[in-house]
Design an enzyme around this catalytic site. Structure first.
Site, PDB file in Angstrom:
ATOM      1  N   GLU A  16      50.865  46.146  42.920  1.00 64.37           N
ATOM      2  CA  GLU A  16      51.816  46.760  42.585  1.00 64.37           C
ATOM      3  C   GLU A  16      51.701  48.325  42.177  1.00 64.37           C
ATOM      4  OE1 GLU A  16      54.393  43.369  40.102  1.00 64.37           O
ATOM      5  OE2 GLU A  16      52.516  44.149  39.177  1.00 64.37           O
TER       6      GLU A  16
HETATM    7  C1  TNX Z   1      53.456  40.391  38.685  1.00 66.76           C
HETATM    8  S1  TNX Z   1      51.544  38.986  40.523  1.00 66.76           S
HETATM    9  C2  TNX Z   1      52.095  40.879  38.462  1.00 66.76           C
HETATM   10  C3  TNX Z   1      51.806  41.005  37.242  1.00 66.76           C
HETATM   11  C4  TNX Z   1      53.111  40.524  36.093  1.00 66.76           C
HETATM   12  C5  TNX Z   1      53.772  39.359  37.059  1.00 66.76           C
HETATM   13  C6  TNX Z   1      54.583  38.725  36.006  1.00 66.76           C
HETATM   14  C7  TNX Z   1      50.824  40.341  40.169  1.00 66.76           C
HETATM   15  C8  TNX Z   1      49.660  40.504  41.093  1.00 66.76           C
HETATM   16  N1  TNX Z   1      51.276  41.445  39.345  1.00 66.76           N
HETATM   17  O1  TNX Z   1      51.447  42.361  36.847  1.00 66.76           O
HETATM   18  O2  TNX Z   1      52.345  40.308  34.938  1.00 66.76           O
HETATM   19  O3  TNX Z   1      54.235  39.738  38.073  1.00 66.76           O
HETATM   20  O4  TNX Z   1      55.005  37.434  36.350  1.00 66.76           O
END
Ligand code: TNX
Length: 480
Positions: free
Chosen positions: A289
């Site tokens: 992300e």
């Molecule tokens: C996505 S999944 C994220 C996390 C969050 C989550 C909440 C991923 C690699 N990153 O930073 O906690 O969604 O469900």
């Protein structure tokens, strides 16, 4: 009769049973075999052995396990009225067999504790059977993590991935960078006090896991999800002013900047420290992300972290997004984002990468169980709820189209802790779904069925209740 979770590759019940009263345990002379004998005694609740009673014999034997199976975790188990024999090529295999024994023990019609007669030949489908636990958004003390590890060991899971850093907190004390925990170890989402592990606590946690044949994979998440770092060290942001503490739930706003003079030394220090402190084979470099960096700058981060970790003798795992980068062979890429194009994953595999499966619509255990589950996650309604059956009824080979099944190292559940403020909520989210994921990762697909699993997992709730572990009473299972 068999109530085993995960279901073994081959299991055949037989007539009769072996009473546990007075049973002795015999094992080879090495320290580890003797320790495992004590573990078996403890898990079976054995009292003093009586001289004339049969024995449970643990022995190392390369011929153990299903024909053709090569996994070091394979084992064979034979129980009859005359005694029990557990064999495996490694102590790891013996431990998996002991987990089976612990689940087999029951009380017969006359109220005696017994092992039912059975023949088991077993081996896991995948070596990497994991759980990723976010201790950054809410912090969990070592004793809570130990109880999670106990449950993992019961279901033969092999990897505990700890998400140790994020915008809300930095949860591992590092010799090279004290301020990370001095400043960013405090606080979490909401008004909790947060916390962090000292190096000593981290080592003890890894040893606790290793004694249960669970490998800890620590993650420092970069170059996004970095507000805890920039809150402690202002020199990591342009202008040099530390960022504010963050206690919200949003993601994707924070970042490091590759060209600042302090950035590379910071990465070298923190990844160097964590690689040196890790007992297992892997370090997780995060990489998810990152909405605020171009792919060029992002690649430089991923490749530098990769370099530091491998130079220190560890292997690298990172979130799906790192597949955008040209990766050295053998990097493990953790698939999670089921709504995204998976072409980069296919390219990474063609370049020699391995895939770890964490499809968010199956194994993200912070997601809602059902539409009424108000505190569960659903990514702003873009993800459907995950009931127990959804976590169970899927086939790893079909998870990423066009990826050679041989490139898949395993399956890892994940639990993000934005909405998990305490242990009670943590176990309510993990159980029963973690048991389903464990079976997906262990049991051959032709041996699996939802009906069979539903019947077997029901019996597990007795143990959860006895140990005070909260669980969700998923529909389709007779929890009585
Ligand atoms: C996505 S999944 C994220 C996390 C969050 C989550 C909440 C991923 C690699 N990153 O930073 O906690 O969604 O469900």
């Amino acid at each position: 009769m068999s109530s085993l979770v995960p279901l073994p590759a081959h299991v055949r019940t037989a007539d009769g049973s072996l009473p546990l009263d007075g049973l002795s345990v015999v094992a080879g002379p090495s320290e580890e075999e003797q320790r495992l004998a004590a573990v078996a005694r403890h898990l079976l609740g054995l009292g003093a052995p009586a001289g004339d009673r049969p024995a449970l014999v643990l022995a190392l034997d390369d011929a153990a396990g299903p024909g053709g199976a090569a996994s070091p975790e394979r084992y064979s188990l034979e129980v009859s009225g005359a005694g029990a024999a557990l064999t495996a090529p490694t102590t790891e295999g013996l431990f998996r067999g002991i987990a089976t024994l612990a689940q087999l023990s029951t009380v017969d019609g006359e109220g005696r504790a017994v092992l039912p007669a059975v023949v088991v030949k077993d081996a896991p489908r995948y070596p990497w059977r994991g759980l990723s636990l976010d201790v950054a958004r809410h912090f969990f003390e070592p004793d809570v993590v130990e109880r999670v590890i106990d449950v993992m060991a019961r279901y033969k899971l092999s990897v505990l991935h700890l998400h140790l850093t994020d915008d809300q907190g930095w949860r591992l004390e590092l010799p090279s960078r004290r301020l990370l925990t001095e400043i960013s170890g405090k606080g979490e989402i909401g008004d909790g006090v947060g916390g962090f592990y000292t190096m000593d606590e981290f080592r003890r946690l890894q040893e606790y896991a290793a004694a249960r044949y669970v490998q800890v994979v620590p993650e420092f998440d970069m170059p996004g999800h970095t507000n805890a770092a920039t809150h402690a060290y202002g020199e990591l942001v342009p202008g040099g002013q530390p960022t504010d503490r963050f206690g919200g739930e949003e993601v994707g706003f924070s970042k490091l900047s590759f060209d600042l003079p302090e950035t590379e030394p910071f990465l070298r220090d923190v990844f160097g420290d964590i690689a040196a402190a890790t007992l297992g084979e892997y370090v997780h470099i995060g990489g998810d992300e990152v909405f605020t960096l171009g792919v060029e700058e992002y690649s430089r981060f991923v490749l530098l972290a990769h370099d530091v970790v491998t130079a220190a003798g560890k292997k690298v795992v990172g979130w799906q997004e790192i597949a955008e980068v040209e990766l050295p062979a053998d990097t493990v890429v953790q698939y999670w984002e089921t709504r995204k194009d998976t072409a980069p994953l296919r390219r990474a595999v063609a370049g020699g990468a391995k895939i770890l499966l964490s499809p968010a619509d199956r194994v993200y255990l912070d997601m809602k169980y059902d539409a009424d589950d108000a505190r569960g996650q659903d990514w702003g309604a873009s993800m459907p709820p995950i009931e127990l059956r959804d976590a169970y009824d899927w086939e790893p080979d079909a998870a990423v189209e066009g990826v050679d099944p041989d490139a898949v190292v395993g399956v890892e559940a994940a639990i993000w802790s934005e909405r998990i403020p305490d242990e009670h909520t943590l176990f309510m989210r993990l159980l029963p779904r973690l048991a389903a994921v464990a079976e997906v990762a262990w049991t051959p697909v032709d041996a699996r069925s939802w009906e069979g699993f539903a019947a077997r997992v029901a019996r597990e709730s007795t143990g959860w209740r006895d140990r005070g572990l909260t669980f969700h009473e998923s529909p389709g299972v007779d929890w009585a």
